[in-house]
Design a protein around this motif. Structure first.
Motif, PDB file in Angstrom:
ATOM      1  N   SER A 122       0.823  -1.216   0.000  1.00  0.00           N
ATOM      2  CA  SER A 122       0.000   0.000   0.000  1.00  0.00           C
ATOM      3  C   SER A 122       0.851   1.257   0.000  1.00  0.00           C
ATOM      4  O   SER A 122       0.604   2.183  -0.775  1.00  0.00           O
ATOM      5  N   VAL A 123       1.867   1.305   0.865  1.00  0.00           N
ATOM      6  CA  VAL A 123       2.699   2.517   0.865  1.00  0.00           C
ATOM      7  C   VAL A 123       3.499   2.618  -0.429  1.00  0.00           C
ATOM      8  O   VAL A 123       3.674   3.702  -0.974  1.00  0.00           O
ATOM      9  N   GLN A 124       3.961   1.475  -0.938  1.00  0.00           N
ATOM     10  CA  GLN A 124       4.658   1.491  -2.225  1.00  0.00           C
ATOM     11  C   GLN A 124       3.781   2.130  -3.295  1.00  0.00           C
ATOM     12  O   GLN A 124       4.211   3.006  -4.039  1.00  0.00           O
ATOM     13  N   LEU A 125       2.534   1.667  -3.327  1.00  0.00           N
ATOM     14  CA  LEU A 125       1.633   2.155  -4.368  1.00  0.00           C
ATOM     15  C   LEU A 125       1.377   3.655  -4.226  1.00  0.00           C
ATOM     16  O   LEU A 125       1.353   4.399  -5.206  1.00  0.00           O
ATOM     17  N   ASP A 170      -1.567   2.477 -14.422  1.00  0.00           N
ATOM     18  CA  ASP A 170      -2.999   2.252 -14.666  1.00  0.00           C
ATOM     19  C   ASP A 170      -3.871   2.618 -13.472  1.00  0.00           C
ATOM     20  O   ASP A 170      -5.054   2.354 -13.445  1.00  0.00           O
ATOM     21  N   VAL A 171      -3.289   3.239 -12.446  1.00  0.00           N
ATOM     22  CA  VAL A 171      -4.063   3.515 -11.235  1.00  0.00           C
ATOM     23  C   VAL A 171      -5.101   4.600 -11.502  1.00  0.00           C
ATOM     24  O   VAL A 171      -4.914   5.458 -12.371  1.00  0.00           O
ATOM     25  N   SER A 172      -6.202   4.543 -10.787  1.00  0.00           N
ATOM     26  CA  SER A 172      -7.220   5.575 -10.940  1.00  0.00           C
ATOM     27  C   SER A 172      -6.807   6.808 -10.145  1.00  0.00           C
ATOM     28  O   SER A 172      -6.717   6.783  -8.925  1.00  0.00           O
ATOM     29  N   GLU A 173      -6.563   7.887 -10.873  1.00  0.00           N
ATOM     30  CA  GLU A 173      -6.135   9.116 -10.204  1.00  0.00           C
ATOM     31  C   GLU A 173      -7.204   9.641  -9.265  1.00  0.00           C
ATOM     32  O   GLU A 173      -6.906  10.172  -8.198  1.00  0.00           O
ATOM     33  N   ALA A 174      -8.451   9.454  -9.665  1.00  0.00           N
ATOM     34  CA  ALA A 174      -9.553   9.950  -8.842  1.00  0.00           C
ATOM     35  C   ALA A 174      -9.600   9.204  -7.505  1.00  0.00           C
ATOM     36  O   ALA A 174      -9.796   9.801  -6.453  1.00  0.00           O
ATOM     37  N   ALA A 175      -9.381   7.892  -7.564  1.00  0.00           N
ATOM     38  CA  ALA A 175      -9.425   7.096  -6.331  1.00  0.00           C
ATOM     39  C   ALA A 175      -8.316   7.525  -5.378  1.00  0.00           C
ATOM     40  O   ALA A 175      -8.489   7.527  -4.161  1.00  0.00           O
ATOM     41  N   LEU A 176      -7.181   7.903  -5.949  1.00  0.00           N
ATOM     42  CA  LEU A 176      -6.087   8.394  -5.109  1.00  0.00           C
ATOM     43  C   LEU A 176      -6.442   9.751  -4.518  1.00  0.00           C
ATOM     44  O   LEU A 176      -6.275  10.000  -3.322  1.00  0.00           O
ATOM     45  N   ALA A 177      -6.966  10.616  -5.370  1.00  0.00           N
ATOM     46  CA  ALA A 177      -7.276  11.968  -4.919  1.00  0.00           C
ATOM     47  C   ALA A 177      -8.343  11.955  -3.826  1.00  0.00           C
ATOM     48  O   ALA A 177      -8.276  12.704  -2.866  1.00  0.00           O
ATOM     49  N   GLU A 178      -9.326  11.071  -3.995  1.00  0.00           N
ATOM     50  CA  GLU A 178     -10.403  11.025  -3.003  1.00  0.00           C
ATOM     51  C   GLU A 178     -10.087  10.100  -1.842  1.00  0.00           C
ATOM     52  O   GLU A 178     -10.900   9.908  -0.947  1.00  0.00           O
ATOM     53  N   ARG A 179      -8.913   9.513  -1.886  1.00  0.00           N
ATOM     54  CA  ARG A 179      -8.456   8.631  -0.812  1.00  0.00           C
ATOM     55  C   ARG A 179      -9.393   7.448  -0.573  1.00  0.00           C
ATOM     56  O   ARG A 179      -9.671   7.084   0.569  1.00  0.00           O
ATOM     57  N   VAL A 180      -9.930   6.913  -1.659  1.00  0.00           N
ATOM     58  CA  VAL A 180     -10.765   5.734  -1.517  1.00  0.00           C
ATOM     59  C   VAL A 180     -10.113   4.519  -2.178  1.00  0.00           C
ATOM     60  O   VAL A 180     -10.671   3.433  -2.184  1.00  0.00           O
ATOM     61  N   PRO A 195      -7.927   1.279  -2.413  1.00  0.00           N
ATOM     62  CA  PRO A 195      -7.672   0.302  -1.344  1.00  0.00           C
ATOM     63  C   PRO A 195      -6.381   0.588  -0.563  1.00  0.00           C
ATOM     64  O   PRO A 195      -6.336   0.354   0.658  1.00  0.00           O
ATOM     65  N   ALA A 196      -5.375   1.103  -1.240  1.00  0.00           N
ATOM     66  CA  ALA A 196      -4.128   1.403  -0.534  1.00  0.00           C
ATOM     67  C   ALA A 196      -4.366   2.487   0.524  1.00  0.00           C
ATOM     68  O   ALA A 196      -3.854   2.422   1.639  1.00  0.00           O
ATOM     69  N   ILE A 245      -4.125   2.364   4.827  1.00  0.00           N
ATOM     70  CA  ILE A 245      -3.416   3.306   5.698  1.00  0.00           C
ATOM     71  C   ILE A 245      -4.368   3.886   6.743  1.00  0.00           C
ATOM     72  O   ILE A 245      -4.051   3.966   7.930  1.00  0.00           O
ATOM     73  N   LYS A 246      -5.533   4.268   6.285  1.00  0.00           N
ATOM     74  CA  LYS A 246      -6.488   4.861   7.207  1.00  0.00           C
ATOM     75  C   LYS A 246      -6.937   3.838   8.249  1.00  0.00           C
ATOM     76  O   LYS A 246      -7.072   4.148   9.429  1.00  0.00           O
ATOM     77  N   PHE A 247      -7.139   2.630   7.792  1.00  0.00           N
ATOM     78  CA  PHE A 247      -7.535   1.585   8.733  1.00  0.00           C
ATOM     79  C   PHE A 247      -6.456   1.387   9.790  1.00  0.00           C
ATOM     80  O   PHE A 247      -6.738   1.314  10.983  1.00  0.00           O
ATOM     81  N   ASP A 248      -5.214   1.321   9.356  1.00  0.00           N
ATOM     82  CA  ASP A 248      -4.116   1.118  10.307  1.00  0.00           C
ATOM     83  C   ASP A 248      -4.039   2.240  11.333  1.00  0.00           C
ATOM     84  O   ASP A 248      -3.789   2.014  12.513  1.00  0.00           O
TER      85      ASP A 248
END
Ligand code: ADP
Ligand code: MG
Length: 679
Positions: free
Chosen positions: A186-189, A196-206, A208-209, A213-216
């Motif tokens: 997760s931290v690597q990602l 191919d990662v979804s930029e939107a998913a990263l931006a909105e922090r949803v 899985p990676a 982090i949030k779960f931890d």
């Protein structure tokens, strides 16, 4: 698990990293990107749309330093499809050289329409000869500090990522059930997102990676609070058996019967007090739900067993009210509480302290002065803290005794949404009084613009003529620079109202008065000698005058919803129809309007808190700065409620079934945090 920086690490960099809260190499791993830049593709200048981010590759065909309107470097970049202007207001000779005519570069930035056509202001530029490969993944942009360039910070982070072993702290079985990815992956990602990662998913922090982090983070918070909870449970406390001696007498003497909800809470508390480990229970109940009598009954259970009880309130007004009420209730039982506050004369304080120390009183009531040196209890069995949110976690923990510990009952009228309570009170058991005593008529709330002040005067006049009493609240925001001005406002309002209502006795109470003066004014109001009481928000908590059925709040738009709800709860305590007028000053901001709408439409404190949480986020709701609870960096208790719920369950499961993993997880996340739980 805690990875300190090696001795060889550059000292100057250490100082800069510390500014970012990075104190170990593991902290580097957790220094996650703020956002990403896309350097994986090139656009053509001809295709540029204003307002979009783009990367252009081309040759500098013109470069000059302009002096108007101010000194700046202006270059023209040509890529065969068109010309793009690059503008720099601050620039170094080295940049000028990099951008000299004939150089091939890549410029990354936001395209916009300028005076000369399409331009970029302060684009990120790098040299690029023909065939320089494009980046394979998005480029992280980190929060950084002066003197620590992105590239340097990024290099340190990459090194930490490569060098540290990051074994997973969660047992595989749990991970699988939670359907969360591996920690290291997760931290690597997040630091090196694949193409191919979804930029939107990263931006909105949803992504899985991000969820991992949030779960931890949430898990670490839950674990530390649960560990603390268990630690306290392993200490000894006196077993205070419910002997139904004094408690029955009080119940029989009360002019009312306990509500179902009060009975249930009392039942839970009585059971806790009988245990040989200290109770750590929060009694939550909306304003006016009747927490005081439950507290009194708990105190009596301690007293029945030959122990002392202490009741602590955040303000003198509130403490004094408790004192007067409990003195009346307990006098027939032959129990005489002692009163103690910071503002008492030294001699009286000494006398009170002596009664407490010699065990001559079974119940001490007062402010936090009760727990300051040199007060010592003879045999303290139970501490009750009213409006505990006013004290915060630090003080909550400082109340821990030595040796046999007293039981602790915390009370709060600040309704906290369930999700937030779960996170904030994970170290406590919680009882909720979710029902108001019968016979209350609901409070009618009206929103009135300040411009209609005269009409409000008329309503006050009418209510008082009918023998009712009213509060007139002028907000006084503590810590605010305006405090003096606001205080003057209250004094001026008092003068105005005294003139407007010559037939009434108009009182004034505010925080700067000596406590004896405050007490005298409150007593006069309670007796009915004062009909209209001008007050700053000192009456916010706990004041109980049942004949007061009207409240006017000025500048309601400036106040927090929790505070408004608390204030409004001061009326509606008797059987008479109550009225709360919220005055506001035009123009209202969007947010102020939304908040006033919430308080206007809702009377249930929990509902108000829930909506407030959506509107403003958790920090403000809890006043987290004072609370001492470490703020969450990644997770958001409102948006990540589902994660929080599962973190709480998993925390208990881990402590039970995987104690070593729980320990490792705490180590990883809490090792270098100031651990308030050890305070
Ligand atoms: P809070 O929970 O806000 O501290 P209080 O304990 O001050 O509320 O109670 C508010 C008022 O309701 C008090 O006057 C109290 O005596 C009264 N009260 C408490 N319990 C009951 C009940 N079961 N029936 C009727 N009145 C009650
Ligand atoms: Mg109360």
């Amino acid at each position: 698990m805690f990875y300190p920086f090696p001795a060889s690490f550059p000292k100057a960099t250490l100082g800069k990293l510390a500014k970012l809260g990075i104190c170990s190499r593991f902290d580097l791993v957790l220094h996650l990107p703020l956002r990403y830049e896309d350097e994986t593709q090139l656009q053509r200048i001809a295709d540029l749309a204003p307002g979009t981010n783009a990367q252009i590759e081309g040759e500098i065909i013109h470069s000059e330093v302009a002096y108007r309107p101010r000194r700046s470097l202006i270059c023209q970049l040509h890529d065969g499809s068109g010309i793009l202007h690059l503008r720099f207001l601050n620039f170094y000779p080295s940049q000028q050289k990099q951008l000299a005519v004939g150089k091939k570069i890549r410029a990354l930035g936001e395209a916009r329409m300028g005076y000369f056509g399409m331009e970029m202001v302060h684009p990120k530029c790098r040299s690029a000869s023909e065939g320089t490969p494009l980046k394979q993944s998005l480029t992280p942009v980190y929060p950084t500090t002066a003197g620590l360039p992105q590239a340097t910070l990024g290099k340190h982070i990459q090194a930490a990522l490569n060098e540290l072993e990051l074994p997973d702290t969660l047992p595989p079985a749990l991970l699988k059930r939670l359907r969360l990815p591996d920690f290291a992956a997760s931290v690597q990602l997040l630091h090196n997102p694949p193409p191919d990662v979804s930029e939107a998913a990263l931006a909105e922090r949803v992504h899985p990676a991000w969820l991992r982090i949030k779960f931890d983070e949430l898990l670490a918070q839950q674990l530390s609070m649960r560990v603390h909870y268990r630690k306290r449970r392993s200490r000894n406390a006196p077993q205070l058996i419910a002997r139904n001696q004094y408690t029955r007498q009080l119940l029989q003497a009360l002019p009312f019967a306990l509500t179902q909800a009060q009975q249930k809470a009392l039942h839970e508390i009585r059971h806790d007090l009988e245990q040989a480990h200290p109770m750590q229970r929060l009694l939550q109940g909306d304003v006016g739900s009747g927490k005081t009598v439950v507290a009194a009954l708990a105190a009596l259970q301690a007293i029945e067993n030959g122990y002392q009880a202490a009741l602590m309130s955040p303000t003198e007004i509130l403490a004094e009210q408790h004192y007067l009420k409990l003195r009346d209730w307990l006098a027939p039982l032959g129990i005489e509480p002692v009163w103690l506050s910071g503002s008492m004369k030294k001699k009286d304080k000494q006398a009170a302290a002596e009664r407490i120390a010699l065990g001559k009183t079974q119940l001490a009531i007062g402010t936090h002065a009760l727990f300051q040196q040199p007060i010592e209890f003879h045999k303290l069995g139970l501490i009750i803290v009213d409006e505990q949110h006013k004290f915060g976690v630090q003080q909550r923990l400082a109340l821990r005794g030595k040796g046999d510990e007293p039981h602790q009952l915390m009370m709060s009228a600040t309704p906290i949404p369930r999700t937030l309570a779960m996170s904030y009170y994970a170290d406590l058991d919680v009882s909720v009084i979710d029902e108001l005593p019968p016979g209350r008529t609901p409070i009618v709330t009206k929103l009135v613009s300040d411009a209609r002040r005269e009409e409000v005067f008329e309503r006050v006049r009418l209510a008082c003529k009918e023998g009712r009493q009213a509060y007139w609240v002028c907000p006084l925001v503590e810590e605010s620079e305006l405090m003096e001005v606001e205080l003057q406002n209250a004094i001026e309002t008092h003068r105005q109202l005294s003139v407007a209502f010559p037939e009434l006795n108009v009182g004034l109470v505010h925080g700067r008065l000596a406590s004896t003066e405050k007490a005298a004014i409150m007593a006069a109001f309670k007796k009915g000698d004062i009909q209209l009481l001008v007050a700053t928000t000192v009456i916010e908590v706990g004041v109980d005058v049942s004949n007061a059925s009207m409240m006017v709040i000025e500048h309601a738009e400036r106040m927090g919803l929790a505070q408004l709800h608390q204030l409004r709860g001061r009326v509606g305590r008797g059987a008479a129809q109550s009225l709360c007028i919220l005055m506001y000053q035009q123009p209202l901001s969007e947010l102020a309007r939304a908040r006033l709408k919430i308080i206007f439409e809702n009377t249930d404190g929990f509902e108000i808190a829930q909506q407030d949480l959506h509107l403003r986020g958790p920090g403000e709701l809890l006043g987290a700065r004072q609370s001492g609870v470490p703020m969450l960096r990644f997770a958001d208790v409102s948006a990540d409620a589902a994660l929080l719920a599962s973190a709480r369950d998993i925390a208990d499961e881990m402590l039970r079934d995987f104690p070593a993993a729980a320990q490792a997880h705490l180590q990883r996340w809490m090792a270098n945090k100031h651990d308030y739980l050890h305070a």
